[in-house]
Design a protein around this motif. Structure first.
Motif, PDB file in Angstrom:
ATOM      1  N   LYS A 210       0.854  -1.181   0.000  1.00  0.00           N
ATOM      2  CA  LYS A 210       0.000   0.000   0.000  1.00  0.00           C
ATOM      3  C   LYS A 210       0.890   1.231   0.000  1.00  0.00           C
ATOM      4  O   LYS A 210       1.832   1.331   0.804  1.00  0.00           O
ATOM      5  N   LEU A 211       0.606   2.165  -0.902  1.00  0.00           N
ATOM      6  CA  LEU A 211       1.371   3.398  -0.988  1.00  0.00           C
ATOM      7  C   LEU A 211       0.829   4.429   0.003  1.00  0.00           C
ATOM      8  O   LEU A 211      -0.350   4.372   0.384  1.00  0.00           O
ATOM      9  N   PRO A 212       1.654   5.390   0.424  1.00  0.00           N
ATOM     10  CA  PRO A 212       1.181   6.437   1.346  1.00  0.00           C
ATOM     11  C   PRO A 212      -0.021   7.200   0.798  1.00  0.00           C
ATOM     12  O   PRO A 212      -0.849   7.701   1.554  1.00  0.00           O
ATOM     13  N   SER A 213      -0.127   7.253  -0.542  1.00  0.00           N
ATOM     14  CA  SER A 213      -1.240   7.971  -1.163  1.00  0.00           C
ATOM     15  C   SER A 213      -2.543   7.185  -1.104  1.00  0.00           C
ATOM     16  O   SER A 213      -3.595   7.697  -1.474  1.00  0.00           O
ATOM     17  N   GLY A 214      -2.466   5.929  -0.645  1.00  0.00           N
ATOM     18  CA  GLY A 214      -3.670   5.133  -0.478  1.00  0.00           C
ATOM     19  C   GLY A 214      -3.851   4.040  -1.505  1.00  0.00           C
ATOM     20  O   GLY A 214      -4.653   3.129  -1.308  1.00  0.00           O
ATOM     21  N   GLU A 215      -3.129   4.092  -2.656  1.00  0.00           N
ATOM     22  CA  GLU A 215      -3.293   3.060  -3.673  1.00  0.00           C
ATOM     23  C   GLU A 215      -2.702   1.728  -3.208  1.00  0.00           C
ATOM     24  O   GLU A 215      -1.691   1.693  -2.504  1.00  0.00           O
ATOM     25  N   LEU A 216      -3.334   0.651  -3.646  1.00  0.00           N
ATOM     26  CA  LEU A 216      -2.798  -0.693  -3.447  1.00  0.00           C
ATOM     27  C   LEU A 216      -2.109  -1.117  -4.730  1.00  0.00           C
ATOM     28  O   LEU A 216      -2.640  -0.916  -5.827  1.00  0.00           O
ATOM     29  N   VAL A 217      -0.936  -1.694  -4.614  1.00  0.00           N
ATOM     30  CA  VAL A 217      -0.178  -2.139  -5.781  1.00  0.00           C
ATOM     31  C   VAL A 217       0.028  -3.643  -5.670  1.00  0.00           C
ATOM     32  O   VAL A 217       0.499  -4.142  -4.648  1.00  0.00           O
ATOM     33  N   THR A 218      -0.354  -4.370  -6.712  1.00  0.00           N
ATOM     34  CA  THR A 218      -0.129  -5.816  -6.756  1.00  0.00           C
ATOM     35  C   THR A 218       0.633  -6.148  -8.020  1.00  0.00           C
ATOM     36  O   THR A 218       0.601  -5.407  -8.999  1.00  0.00           O
ATOM     37  N   ASP A 219       1.291  -7.287  -7.993  1.00  0.00           N
ATOM     38  CA  ASP A 219       2.012  -7.712  -9.194  1.00  0.00           C
ATOM     39  C   ASP A 219       2.272  -9.198  -9.125  1.00  0.00           C
ATOM     40  O   ASP A 219       2.106  -9.833  -8.085  1.00  0.00           O
ATOM     41  N   THR A 220       2.705  -9.720 -10.293  1.00  0.00           N
ATOM     42  CA  THR A 220       3.055 -11.133 -10.365  1.00  0.00           C
ATOM     43  C   THR A 220       4.561 -11.331 -10.256  1.00  0.00           C
ATOM     44  O   THR A 220       5.063 -12.416 -10.519  1.00  0.00           O
ATOM     45  N   VAL A 221       5.293 -10.269  -9.867  1.00  0.00           N
ATOM     46  CA  VAL A 221       6.723 -10.401  -9.606  1.00  0.00           C
ATOM     47  C   VAL A 221       6.905 -10.946  -8.190  1.00  0.00           C
ATOM     48  O   VAL A 221       5.947 -11.178  -7.466  1.00  0.00           O
ATOM     49  N   ARG A 222       8.160 -11.116  -7.765  1.00  0.00           N
ATOM     50  CA  ARG A 222       8.373 -11.747  -6.466  1.00  0.00           C
ATOM     51  C   ARG A 222       8.246 -10.787  -5.290  1.00  0.00           C
ATOM     52  O   ARG A 222       7.839 -11.186  -4.221  1.00  0.00           O
ATOM     53  N   GLY A 223       8.630  -9.525  -5.450  1.00  0.00           N
ATOM     54  CA  GLY A 223       8.577  -8.616  -4.322  1.00  0.00           C
ATOM     55  C   GLY A 223       8.331  -7.188  -4.752  1.00  0.00           C
ATOM     56  O   GLY A 223       8.724  -6.779  -5.855  1.00  0.00           O
ATOM     57  N   LEU A 224       7.663  -6.422  -3.900  1.00  0.00           N
ATOM     58  CA  LEU A 224       7.394  -5.014  -4.154  1.00  0.00           C
ATOM     59  C   LEU A 224       7.769  -4.193  -2.931  1.00  0.00           C
ATOM     60  O   LEU A 224       7.709  -4.693  -1.800  1.00  0.00           O
ATOM     61  N   ALA A 225       8.157  -2.938  -3.149  1.00  0.00           N
ATOM     62  CA  ALA A 225       8.416  -2.022  -2.039  1.00  0.00           C
ATOM     63  C   ALA A 225       8.267  -0.597  -2.556  1.00  0.00           C
ATOM     64  O   ALA A 225       8.474  -0.322  -3.749  1.00  0.00           O
ATOM     65  N   GLU A 226       7.915   0.289  -1.658  1.00  0.00           N
ATOM     66  CA  GLU A 226       7.853   1.705  -2.020  1.00  0.00           C
ATOM     67  C   GLU A 226       9.261   2.287  -1.953  1.00  0.00           C
ATOM     68  O   GLU A 226      10.019   1.989  -1.028  1.00  0.00           O
ATOM     69  N   MET A 227       9.624   3.082  -2.962  1.00  0.00           N
ATOM     70  CA  MET A 227      10.866   3.847  -2.930  1.00  0.00           C
ATOM     71  C   MET A 227      10.472   5.268  -2.554  1.00  0.00           C
ATOM     72  O   MET A 227       9.801   5.965  -3.326  1.00  0.00           O
ATOM     73  N   HIS A 228      10.847   5.683  -1.369  1.00  0.00           N
ATOM     74  CA  HIS A 228      10.359   6.922  -0.778  1.00  0.00           C
ATOM     75  C   HIS A 228      10.470   8.113  -1.740  1.00  0.00           C
ATOM     76  O   HIS A 228      11.555   8.505  -2.151  1.00  0.00           O
ATOM     77  N   GLY A 229       9.312   8.659  -2.106  1.00  0.00           N
ATOM     78  CA  GLY A 229       9.262   9.859  -2.919  1.00  0.00           C
ATOM     79  C   GLY A 229       9.519   9.665  -4.391  1.00  0.00           C
ATOM     80  O   GLY A 229       9.458  10.626  -5.162  1.00  0.00           O
ATOM     81  N   LEU A 230       9.801   8.421  -4.818  1.00  0.00           N
ATOM     82  CA  LEU A 230      10.151   8.203  -6.218  1.00  0.00           C
ATOM     83  C   LEU A 230       9.195   7.282  -6.960  1.00  0.00           C
ATOM     84  O   LEU A 230       8.828   7.544  -8.094  1.00  0.00           O
TER      85      LEU A 230
END
Length: 737
Positions: A159-179
């Motif tokens: 979940k991003l700070p802006s409220g959106e949920l992000v899903t994917d079929t890759v192995r891992g996801l993370a937010e890159m602060h501000g980018l």
């Protein structure tokens, strides 16, 4: 250069030991603690050691999952959870919420059909994703939304700070602060994406699948990979690679910039760039020792483990013919020697500096492809460094089956079909009549014509794909009748249940049914009356649950009879589906082992008759759920019966080209394969199902996503020949494009 000046290398700070198997997930719970999940089916919660700011100590072990646990999320302290809570998702399709005040499980969220791969908090809601390609929203323990978000397995959600949920079929996801968003992929790369979908940066350097990625407010990025390393990135460049004694499943930054890693050796490690938090010298030395031992255990000399090679003492044994080669261990290297017949001594050829390894293409010399296999007849060409400025030379070498780790010591070339001169000097033919059962490769035959074709045969497999259905067709008919008579007498003597008992005429009819089933030689002519089936159905519906199993056993054999299966099918097509009613009664909590055993075997026998195939496909989820507890039962017969049903389902759903069904059956088969103390035949059948689904089915990618390579390696290490063989089958599949 500024990047290098700003960056301070990370060193080991502390090891968190307690898990008994791979650590799969990490959840940083603010400054309160760290939660970790494992293949050992537990979630563990660690809190800072009040006496040493570098260390953490075990606080709670959260027990409840029936298979390995993966994604975790933290619920900060609130009115409901004074000390916060942990959300965990598992291979068992379950999501649990744990109260950290007492370690109790307070919510069980059931709805996903396959493994749960991600959990995040969205306000007070929990949002989950799964291999079943769906996302689900849970509120106060109840499912309130369900989205079919992708057409394939969802591997990660954030979940991003802006409220959106992000899903994917890759192995891992993370937010890159501000980018933007970081993703970790099977192709060994990490990418930074803008929210518009544009790739801002790609980081390449890992040698295998990248399972996880995380970022810190400082701008640093950390990634974990199957290549046994955690890599730290700054401005798109790798500034440090931290070696681990195993696969790195997950990585997370702590708020203070320290890094937490989850490793397949069962250890959680914390790494720091702050001098005051670096581990004591003794602990650092111990880790270096661990790493060295792990590397040594994995180092191979042409497909052989270095530690399996004989030592220099092997050179005390004379050779048997001129030019015979032997590779021995000298320190951390493999060194090749050749027998000098005239001088009766071993001449040193040189260090073996290269050789085959898992996943590496076979080398070719003079148009001939060589393969190191598990049969002595398979030769291999090693690169040998003979020193003195001479070029690297090719040396054929073969492993002996006579003694673990010894080189070939055949009495003659025809005894072992190996080639053993000092150096390779020309082409040779491949024996087209032989195929190695593991790799499908040809054997080298000395003295053959060099003009023969050297094209590799299509890989062949020992145990996959499975064709046809397995059944349980042995029954103790006299014992069945005796047990029914015993139960019927019990009902007759019970004033309350007397009305449920059978009359003498009905008992005679049951005896006649059993006589027909016992006479297998006349199955092509014998017939059943509708009244016979009606009597059985009456008992399935009305008799007490504890008395069902001998009646179900009759049904088990009835469906193997051509006419019996046909007559019964009329009652399966009705609105009141008698078979589903039976299954629901069998699975009633608490399920009784005799009912489960006869019930699952009756369902397994249905696969033999094609008229039931659509019914089995339609009710797949209900059937698998009803019997899902069988694989973890201490009852070996239940384990085997469940594994057999799973294998039959694999065969059926491959034929039906049912992707969703294959995914669910694959997940169930992997669960069986993950269990350590399970009956050998049960695990074997589960592995055959996995291999068949990967070869002929539609779910090979999913199997690779869920660590089937390690499952194959574990099977190959078995002392049971058929287990090792099917492990080799699956391992070969993982290497094919």
């Amino acid at each position: 250069m500024d990047m290098e000046i700003d960056f301070k290398s990370y060193q080991l700070s502390h090891e968190l030991r307690g898990h008994e198997d791979d650590v799969r997930g990490i959840c940083v719970c603010g400054n309160a603690g760290i939660a970790t999940s494992s293949r050992d089916k537990t979630v563990r919660y660690w809190i800072p050691d009040p006496t040493d700011k570098r260390k953490y100590e075990a606080s709670k072990i959260l027990l409840g999952h029936s298979s390995f646990v993966g994604p975790l999320a933290w619920i900060p302290p609130n009115e409901d959870f004074i000390e916060g809570a942990i959300v965990s998702g598992g291979m068992d399709t379950m999501i649990f919420v744990w109260n950290l005040s007492n370690g109790e499980k307070v919510q069980s969220l059931k709805g996903h059909q396959l493994q749960v791969t991600g959990v995040v908090l969205d306000g007070e809601d929990i949002v989950s994703c799964s291999v079943d390609s769906t996302m689900r929203r849970w509120r106060k323990g109840q499912l309130i939304e369900n989205w079919e978000a992708h057409k394939s397995a969802i591997q990660a959600i954030i979940k991003l700070p802006s409220g959106e949920l992000v899903t994917d079929t890759v192995r891992g996801l993370a937010e890159m602060h501000g980018l933007g968003i970081l993703s970790a992929s099977h192709d060994g790369s990490i990418r930074l994406w803008a929210l518009t979908g544009q790739v801002l940066m790609e980081m390449a350097g890992h040698g295998s699948i990248v399972y996880s990625v995380d970022s810190h407010v400082s701008g640093l990025i950390v990634s974990g990979s199957e290549d046994c390393s955690a890599k730290i990135w700054k401005d798109g460049a790798c500034v440090q690679s931290i070696e681990h004694p195993g696969c790195v499943w997950d990585v997370k930054f702590l708020e203070n910039g320290d890094i937490v890693t989850a490793c397949s050796d069962g250890v959680v490690r914390i790494w720091t760039s702050h001098q005051e938090r670096i581990a004591d010298p003794a602990d650092l030395d111990f880790y270096v020792s661990q790493l060295s031992q792990y590397k040594l255990s994995r180092k191979r000399v042409g497909g052989l483990k270095l530690e399996d090679l004989p030592g220099l003492e092997a050179l005390q044994i004379p050779g048997t013919n001129d030019g015979q080669t032997k590779v021995v261990r000298e320190g951390d290297n493999g060194v090749a020697y050749a027998w000098n017949l005239s001088e009766q001594k071993w001449d040193k050829i040189g260090e073996v500096v290269d050789g085959p390894d898992d996943g590496i293409k076979q080398p070719v010399l003079d148009g001939i492809e060589y393969d190191y296999g598990q049969r002595l007849v398979i030769g291999y060409l090693f690169d040998v460094d003979i020193g003195d400025g001479e070029p690297i030379r090719k040396l054929p070498y073969n492993r002996s089956v006579a003694s673990k780790g010894e080189s070939s010591s055949c009495l003659s070339p025809t005894d072992c079909r190996v080639y053993t001169p000092k150096f390779w000097t020309g082409g040779a033919a491949l024996d087209s009549s032989f195929r190695d059962p593991y790799t499908g490769a040809n054997a080298y035959v000395p003295g053959g014509s060099s003009s023969a074709s050297a094209v590799s045969a299509k890989p062949t497999f020992k145990h996959i794909p499975k064709k046809g259905m397995l059944v349980f067709d042995v029954a103790q008919f006299d014992g069945i009748l005796k047990k029914i008579t015993e139960f019927n007498n019990s009902l007759l003597s019970d004033s309350v249940k007397k009305d449920l008992s059978l009359s003498e005429l009905e008992m005679s009819r049951l005896a006649a049914v059993l006589k027909i089933l016992k006479d297998t030689s006349h199955y092509h002519t014998s017939r059943f009356a509708d009244a016979d089936i009606a009597l059985l159905l009456k008992l399935l519906k009305s008799w007490p649950t504890a008395m069902m199993f001998p009646v179900i056993d009759i049904v088990r054999m009835l469906v193997l009879h051509p006419d019996g299966a046909t007559v019964l099918f009329k009652h399966v097509e009705d609105e009141n589906d008698i078979l589903m009613e039976m299954i629901k009664r069998v699975a009633t909590n608490p399920p009784l082992p005799p009912n489960l055993l006869t019930g699952i075997r009756a369902v397994t026998n249905l696969f033999k008759n094609s008229r039931y195939h659509n019914w089995l496909q339609k009710h797949r989820s209900e059937i698998l759920d009803a019997f899902s507890s069988c694989y973890s039962s201490p009852n070996k017969n239940l384990q085997l019966s469940y594994a057999t049903m799973i294998l039959n389902y694999a065969v059926l759903l491959i034929e039906k080209k049912d992707h969703e069904g294959q995914s669910q059956v694959l997940s169930a088969a992997l669960e069986i394969a993950e269990v350590e103390n399970i009956e050998v035949d049960s695990k074997f059948r589960a592995l055959v199902a996995i291999g068949s689904l990967m070869l002929d089915g539609l779910v090979k990618r999913i199997a690779l996503d869920f660590d089937v390579e390690n499952v194959a390696k574990a099977a190959k290490a078995s002392k049971e020949a058929k287990m090792a063989e099917v492990g080799a089958d699956i391992e070969l599949l993982t290497k094919q494009n």
